[in-house]
Design an enzyme around this catalytic site. Structure first.
Site, mmCIF file in Angstrom:
data_model
loop_
_atom_site.group_PDB
_atom_site.id
_atom_site.type_symbol
_atom_site.label_atom_id
_atom_site.label_comp_id
_atom_site.label_asym_id
_atom_site.label_seq_id
_atom_site.Cartn_x
_atom_site.Cartn_y
_atom_site.Cartn_z
ATOM 1 N N VAL A 16 19.163 -17.081 -26.577
ATOM 2 C CA VAL A 16 18.941 -18.521 -26.763
ATOM 3 C C VAL A 16 17.620 -18.703 -27.494
ATOM 4 O O VAL A 16 16.619 -18.074 -27.144
ATOM 5 C CB VAL A 16 18.891 -19.256 -25.410
ATOM 6 C CG1 VAL A 16 18.693 -20.755 -25.620
ATOM 7 C CG2 VAL A 16 20.158 -18.981 -24.603
ATOM 8 N N ASP A 41 16.094 -32.908 -27.555
ATOM 9 C CA ASP A 41 14.717 -33.293 -27.850
ATOM 10 C C ASP A 41 13.858 -32.810 -26.683
ATOM 11 O O ASP A 41 13.793 -33.462 -25.638
ATOM 12 C CB ASP A 41 14.615 -34.808 -28.016
ATOM 13 C CG ASP A 41 13.192 -35.270 -28.299
ATOM 14 O OD1 ASP A 41 12.284 -34.413 -28.370
ATOM 15 O OD2 ASP A 41 12.989 -36.488 -28.432
ATOM 16 N N ASN A 63 10.544 -21.075 -28.435
ATOM 17 C CA ASN A 63 9.845 -21.210 -29.714
ATOM 18 C C ASN A 63 9.479 -22.646 -30.069
ATOM 19 O O ASN A 63 8.596 -22.864 -30.904
ATOM 20 C CB ASN A 63 10.720 -20.611 -30.825
ATOM 21 C CG ASN A 63 10.167 -20.886 -32.203
ATOM 22 O OD1 ASN A 63 9.116 -20.380 -32.582
ATOM 23 N ND2 ASN A 63 10.878 -21.731 -32.966
ATOM 24 N N LYS A 94 10.046 -21.179 -16.286
ATOM 25 C CA LYS A 94 10.332 -21.071 -14.852
ATOM 26 C C LYS A 94 11.823 -20.929 -14.578
ATOM 27 O O LYS A 94 12.264 -19.999 -13.888
ATOM 28 C CB LYS A 94 9.775 -22.279 -14.094
ATOM 29 C CG LYS A 94 10.012 -22.213 -12.583
ATOM 30 C CD LYS A 94 9.353 -23.366 -11.865
ATOM 31 C CE LYS A 94 7.867 -23.164 -11.703
ATOM 32 N NZ LYS A 94 7.552 -22.118 -10.680
ATOM 33 N N TYR A 107 -3.968 -28.691 -30.120
ATOM 34 C CA TYR A 107 -3.086 -27.557 -30.402
ATOM 35 C C TYR A 107 -3.624 -26.269 -29.784
ATOM 36 O O TYR A 107 -2.900 -25.534 -29.115
ATOM 37 C CB TYR A 107 -2.908 -27.392 -31.909
ATOM 38 C CG TYR A 107 -2.071 -26.187 -32.283
ATOM 39 C CD1 TYR A 107 -0.703 -26.190 -32.098
ATOM 40 C CD2 TYR A 107 -2.666 -25.039 -32.812
ATOM 41 C CE1 TYR A 107 0.068 -25.087 -32.419
ATOM 42 C CE2 TYR A 107 -1.904 -23.938 -33.143
ATOM 43 C CZ TYR A 107 -0.542 -23.964 -32.944
ATOM 44 O OH TYR A 107 0.212 -22.861 -33.268
ATOM 45 N N LYS A 162 -1.870 -23.901 -26.761
ATOM 46 C CA LYS A 162 -1.524 -22.496 -26.931
ATOM 47 C C LYS A 162 -2.297 -21.604 -25.958
ATOM 48 O O LYS A 162 -1.812 -20.533 -25.560
ATOM 49 C CB LYS A 162 -1.735 -22.062 -28.377
ATOM 50 C CG LYS A 162 -0.750 -22.723 -29.340
ATOM 51 C CD LYS A 162 0.698 -22.497 -28.922
ATOM 52 C CE LYS A 162 1.694 -23.104 -29.903
ATOM 53 N NZ LYS A 162 3.107 -22.864 -29.520
#
Length: 254
Positions: free
Chosen positions: A6, A56, A81, A114, A147, A151
């Protein structure tokens, strides 16, 4: 029986390249993104069976809908991703865009990490890769503050979970991909121009799949970026942040 993977954020860039390389390796796929037309075009170009799941992932309900749709499936590989960035002085960047970024880069990734890891633990195998960034390995990123912060969350969460799984002697693998600049649509969405030359999505994904095979917790594609991340550990934090600020300022559109 073919393996099943996936991929979220599969409509372009690194996600689409994961789809191409995994299909070439014989994986059947579920492609997840908002843009059904792009997913269909990608699916038509691949040689293995592909399912399209439009969602979404800025919405919590959509993340849970995806997890529920997969609850009875055997998942061999999950590529977390979906995500995006933004660039500019923190006092000037758009709050709504930042909140959507936090929802996608943190909340969606957290929910799916999770739920899918729990499912893999129950099935007794599986691999999950969270797509982070070398930004997450640095102390801060002025002019891309939100951002970088998102991350950093990805790297911290993944690293902690990977250690917990090791201590459990779990057969499940969890890792984090932390590339530097990659030549994708990220630039346009984030309103940036890379200060450094980017790597190709093809090279990035090859490195990622090799790192998964080696069960590396943090995968940094490209020797130059990897060396830079290593050397950065020896810099004072304040100096590192100033260097990051200088690099981010180069990215701003004039």
């Amino acid at each position: 029986m073919p393996k099943f993977a996936v991929i979220t954020g599969a409509s372009s860039g690194i996600g689409a390249e994961f789809a191409r390389q995994l299909s070439a390796r014989g994986y059947n796929l579920m492609l997840v993104a908002r843009r059904a037309d792009r997913l269909q075009a990608l699916s038509n170009s691949l040689t293995t069976a592909c399912e399209i799941f439009t969602a979404d992932l800025t919405q919590k309900s959509e993340c849970l809908r995806l997890a529920d749709a997969l609850a009875d499936r055997r998942i061999d590989l999950f590529i977390n991703n979906a995500g995006f960035g933004d660039c500019g002085p923190f006092l000037q960047t758009d709050l709504e865009k930042e909140l959507q970024m936090i929802s996608t880069n943190i909340r969606a990734l957290h929910i799916l990490t999770k739920r899918i890891t729990q499912q893999m633990e129950e099935q007794g195998s599986g691999a999950l890769l969270n797509v982070g960034s070398c930004a997450g390995l640095m102390p801060a990123g002025p002019y891309m503050a939100t951002y970088y912060a998102t991350k950093a969350y990805v790297v911290s969460l993944t690293s902690a979970l990977a250690e917990e799984l090791r201590e459990m002697h779990s057969p499940v693998y969890v890792g984090c991909l932390c590339p530097g600049p990659v030549n994708t649509e990220f630039n346009a969405v984030a309103n940036v121009q890379f200060a450094l030359k980017g790597i190709t999505p093809e090279f990035c994904v090859r490195c990622a799949l090799h790192g998964i095979h080696r069960r590396k917790t943090v995968i940094v594609p490209g020797p130059l970026v990897a060396a830079g991340m290593t050397l950065g550990r020896f810099l004072p934090r304040s100096a590192y942040v100033k260097i990051a600020a200088h690099q981010q300022q180069k990215k701003l559109y004039r």
